[in-house]
Write a protein that holds these residues in place. Structure first.
Motif, PDB file in Angstrom:
ATOM      1  N   SER A  84       0.828  -1.204   0.000  1.00 20.48           N
ATOM      2  CA  SER A  84       0.000   0.000   0.000  1.00 20.48           C
ATOM      3  C   SER A  84       0.866   1.260   0.000  1.00 20.48           C
ATOM      4  N   SER A  85       0.483   2.192  -0.843  1.00 25.63           N
ATOM      5  CA  SER A  85       1.190   3.468  -0.867  1.00 25.63           C
ATOM      6  C   SER A  85       0.319   4.573  -0.275  1.00 25.63           C
ATOM      7  N   ALA A  86      -0.852   4.174   0.247  1.00 24.23           N
ATOM      8  CA  ALA A  86      -1.855   5.163   0.634  1.00 24.23           C
ATOM      9  C   ALA A  86      -1.406   6.075   1.769  1.00 24.23           C
ATOM     10  N   LYS A  87      -0.720   5.534   2.768  1.00 24.08           N
ATOM     11  CA  LYS A  87      -0.397   6.339   3.945  1.00 24.08           C
ATOM     12  C   LYS A  87       1.035   6.854   3.925  1.00 24.08           C
ATOM     13  N   LEU A  88       1.684   6.716   2.816  1.00 20.88           N
ATOM     14  CA  LEU A  88       3.081   7.136   2.756  1.00 20.88           C
ATOM     15  C   LEU A  88       3.201   8.571   2.252  1.00 20.88           C
ATOM     16  N   PRO A  89       4.242   9.267   2.686  1.00 21.70           N
ATOM     17  CA  PRO A  89       4.406  10.642   2.210  1.00 21.70           C
ATOM     18  C   PRO A  89       4.676  10.679   0.723  1.00 21.70           C
ATOM     19  N   ALA A  90       4.041  11.613   0.037  1.00 17.76           N
ATOM     20  CA  ALA A  90       4.228  11.731  -1.403  1.00 17.76           C
ATOM     21  C   ALA A  90       5.456  12.549  -1.751  1.00 17.76           C
ATOM     22  N   ARG A  91       6.049  13.154  -0.714  1.00 19.85           N
ATOM     23  CA  ARG A  91       7.226  13.985  -0.973  1.00 19.85           C
ATOM     24  C   ARG A  91       8.441  13.419  -0.251  1.00 19.85           C
ATOM     25  N   VAL A  92       9.586  13.752  -0.761  1.00 16.40           N
ATOM     26  CA  VAL A  92      10.829  13.278  -0.156  1.00 16.40           C
ATOM     27  C   VAL A  92      11.302  14.271   0.881  1.00 16.40           C
ATOM     28  N   THR A  93      11.654  13.749   2.045  1.00 15.22           N
ATOM     29  CA  THR A  93      12.263  14.639   3.036  1.00 15.22           C
ATOM     30  C   THR A  93      13.599  14.026   3.429  1.00 15.22           C
ATOM     31  N   PHE A  94      14.620  14.815   3.316  1.00 21.73           N
ATOM     32  CA  PHE A  94      15.937  14.348   3.711  1.00 21.73           C
ATOM     33  C   PHE A  94      16.118  14.642   5.192  1.00 21.73           C
ATOM     34  N   LYS A  95      15.752  13.644   6.012  1.00 22.21           N
ATOM     35  CA  LYS A  95      15.817  13.849   7.459  1.00 22.21           C
ATOM     36  C   LYS A  95      17.259  14.080   7.885  1.00 22.21           C
ATOM     37  N   LYS A  96      17.409  14.858   8.969  1.00 19.19           N
ATOM     38  CA  LYS A  96      18.722  15.187   9.510  1.00 19.19           C
ATOM     39  C   LYS A  96      19.619  15.788   8.432  1.00 19.19           C
ATOM     40  N   LEU A  97      18.981  16.487   7.528  1.00 16.32           N
ATOM     41  CA  LEU A  97      19.730  17.079   6.425  1.00 16.32           C
ATOM     42  C   LEU A  97      20.710  18.139   6.938  1.00 16.32           C
ATOM     43  N   GLN A  98      21.904  18.035   6.459  1.00 12.78           N
ATOM     44  CA  GLN A  98      22.922  19.011   6.865  1.00 12.78           C
ATOM     45  C   GLN A  98      22.888  20.216   5.911  1.00 12.78           C
ATOM     46  N   SER A  99      21.682  20.744   5.695  1.00  8.89           N
ATOM     47  CA  SER A  99      21.534  21.736   4.635  1.00  8.89           C
ATOM     48  C   SER A  99      22.228  23.061   4.944  1.00  8.89           C
ATOM     49  N   ARG A 100      22.537  23.281   6.232  1.00 11.60           N
ATOM     50  CA  ARG A 100      23.161  24.569   6.542  1.00 11.60           C
ATOM     51  C   ARG A 100      24.670  24.515   6.343  1.00 11.60           C
ATOM     52  N   ILE A 101      25.155  23.310   6.177  1.00  8.66           N
ATOM     53  CA  ILE A 101      26.598  23.185   6.006  1.00  8.66           C
ATOM     54  C   ILE A 101      26.969  23.655   4.603  1.00  8.66           C
ATOM     55  N   ARG A 102      27.884  24.589   4.555  1.00 11.15           N
ATOM     56  CA  ARG A 102      28.230  25.187   3.267  1.00 11.15           C
ATOM     57  C   ARG A 102      29.511  24.593   2.695  1.00 11.15           C
ATOM     58  N   ARG A 103      29.885  23.425   3.198  1.00 14.31           N
ATOM     59  CA  ARG A 103      31.122  22.868   2.682  1.00 14.31           C
ATOM     60  C   ARG A 103      30.920  22.410   1.229  1.00 14.31           C
ATOM     61  N   PRO A 104      32.014  22.363   0.452  1.00 19.55           N
ATOM     62  CA  PRO A 104      31.879  21.979  -0.942  1.00 19.55           C
ATOM     63  C   PRO A 104      31.537  20.509  -1.102  1.00 19.55           C
ATOM     64  N   LEU A 105      31.270  20.128  -2.329  1.00 18.76           N
ATOM     65  CA  LEU A 105      30.781  18.791  -2.638  1.00 18.76           C
ATOM     66  C   LEU A 105      31.935  17.830  -2.952  1.00 18.76           C
ATOM     67  N   GLY A 106      33.026  17.998  -2.264  1.00 20.24           N
ATOM     68  CA  GLY A 106      34.180  17.132  -2.496  1.00 20.24           C
ATOM     69  C   GLY A 106      34.691  17.272  -3.919  1.00 20.24           C
ATOM     70  N   GLN A 107      35.095  16.134  -4.489  1.00 20.04           N
ATOM     71  CA  GLN A 107      35.644  16.158  -5.842  1.00 20.04           C
ATOM     72  C   GLN A 107      34.593  16.552  -6.887  1.00 20.04           C
ATOM     73  N   LEU A 108      33.320  16.404  -6.526  1.00 20.72           N
ATOM     74  CA  LEU A 108      32.251  16.748  -7.477  1.00 20.72           C
ATOM     75  C   LEU A 108      32.051  18.263  -7.573  1.00 20.72           C
ATOM     76  N   HIS A 109      32.607  18.997  -6.593  1.00 22.48           N
ATOM     77  CA  HIS A 109      32.313  20.426  -6.481  1.00 22.48           C
ATOM     78  C   HIS A 109      32.713  21.209  -7.730  1.00 22.48           C
ATOM     79  N   SER A 110      33.804  20.793  -8.339  1.00 20.57           N
ATOM     80  CA  SER A 110      34.315  21.567  -9.477  1.00 20.57           C
ATOM     81  C   SER A 110      33.613  21.220 -10.790  1.00 20.57           C
TER      82      SER A 110
END
Ligand code: ZN
Ligand code: ZN
Length: 378
Positions: free
Chosen positions: A30-56
């Motif tokens: 059943s998909s009825a009671k599941l969230p329809a949106r994605v939430t990245f729990k404990k997201l470190q969204s405030r961290i402004r560090r670069p994306l490692g080797q992918l950053h460039s």
């Protein structure tokens, strides 16, 4: 004046015929009671560090490369830092999945298979609409292989059925170490089977019936060799032995065969038992709409087929012969019975365009639509 389907617009035909009985969704995850949106729990969204080797790397290149990653890897990337979240959420394929089947992420997480399929693979399934087994319209996905399937095939085709890991081991004579080589998912607690009659509150590990059977052939050399090494006592006619026999002899419909005329049961003479999907049926399958020209299509059944096949079964009336193709009325093992055919016909889902085309040809649609009042499918 006689009622004619030709007098109706496509939209009217669709609106008046479309139905999605709970019946078909009750048999799967059943998909009825599941969230329809994605939430990245404990997201470190405030961290402004670069994306490692992918950053460039330029964004265009990231959009080219990242869809090859599995969902777990993308999840991790999105939780790393703010730029990671922005990059993942901006992926067109990711956005399509979130918009159309956002609950998929929660189910993959609970089934512990977030790392099993790439974003690109799931996106390709979203944009397909054909059942991998029969080629008809399919509105479900078999999670272990990420293949689109229809309701009928997930019942009759063993390659779209799951069994528990211990059952796979006992039935096919496979050791734990051998079973580990198979793709494994955890079941989602809930009620399964038609009319939610089967409650499964404990999560268990599941594998594909066909994958387990193929592994048994590889390990033992053949199914005959399996039978010699691990014979099933024909004198012990308990449910477990009977189901093992069903699994071992499960009939695999060839690609492009019509699931409406495929037998539920095996050709082994076990007709009065259950189809291979009976015990764990639907636990490896969930609804998966199609994204077609920007429109999300969940799949709709034909009210005419649904209503008249049900009343035909109940009343055994003259429509019986009209509904069922010649050759299907056979109660011998290996054939589809008339009742099976009608049940499956009533559960067949169509795309928007497919339902309109079917509705104009369906011998029962006009009869259904000309009836006074509306009959509501369950
Ligand atoms: Zn199918
Ligand atoms: Zn119809």
């Amino acid at each position: 004046m006689a009622f004619s389907m030709n007098d109706l617009s496509d939209e009217t035909v669709f609106r008046r015929l479309a139905c999605r009985p709970d019946f078909i969704d009750d048999a799967v995850i059943s998909s009825a009671k599941l969230p329809a949106r994605v939430t990245f729990k404990k997201l470190q969204s405030r961290i402004r560090r670069p994306l490692g080797q992918l950053h460039s790397l330029p964004l265009e290149l990231l959009h080219e490369a990242l869809p090859y990653l599995d969902i777990r890897s993308l999840w991790s990337l999105a939780r790393t830092c703010r730029r990671g979240k922005i990059v993942v959420e901006a992926l067109p394929m990711f956005r399509d999945l979130v918009k159309s089947v956002g609950y998929t992420f929660a189910i993959l997480r609970d089934a512990k298979i977030l790392g099993m399929h790439s974003l690109m693979k799931l996106h390709a399934v979203l944009h397909s609409d054909r059942c991998v087994s029969c080629g008809a319209y399919g509105c479900f996905i078999f999670l272990l292989s990420a293949e689109r399937c229809c309701f009928e095939c997930q019942v009759v085709n063993p390659s779209l059925c799951v069994i528990s890991v211990p059952v796979a081991g006992d039935c096919f004579g496979l050791k734990k170490s051998q079973l580990k080589s198979l793709p494994i998912m955890w079941s989602i607690p809930g009620a399964y089977d038609l009319f939610k009659s089967k409650s499964r509150q404990l999560s268990m590990r599941l594998v594909s019936l066909k994958a387990a059977k193929d592994l048994a052939v590889k390990v033992h050399g053949s199914l005959d060799a399996l039978e010699s090494k691990f014979p099933l006592d024909p004198e012990t006619r308990n449910v477990k032995i009977a189901m093992f026999e069903t699994y071992r002899k499960a009939y695999s419909p060839p690609i492009a065969s019509d699931p409406l005329t495929c037998p539920y049961w095996t050709a082994s003479g076990l007709r009065n038992l259950a189809p291979p999907s009976a015990i764990f049926g639907g636990m490896g399958v969930m609804p998966f709409p199609c994204l077609y020209k920007g429109r999300i299509e969940h799949g709709q059944c034909c009210s005419g087929c649904w209503y008249l096949s049900r009343t035909t079964i109940q009343q055994n009336n003259h429509l019986w012969d009209l509904l069922i193709p010649a050759g299907c009325l056979n109660s011998a093992p290996g054939y589809c019975t008339a009742e099976e055919y009608l049940i499956k016909l009533s559960c067949r889902a169509w795309s928007h365009v497919g339902l309109v085309e079917h509705g104009r040809e369906c011998p029962f649609a006009a009869t259904f639509m000309s009836q006074p009042g509306h009959w509501d499918p369950i």
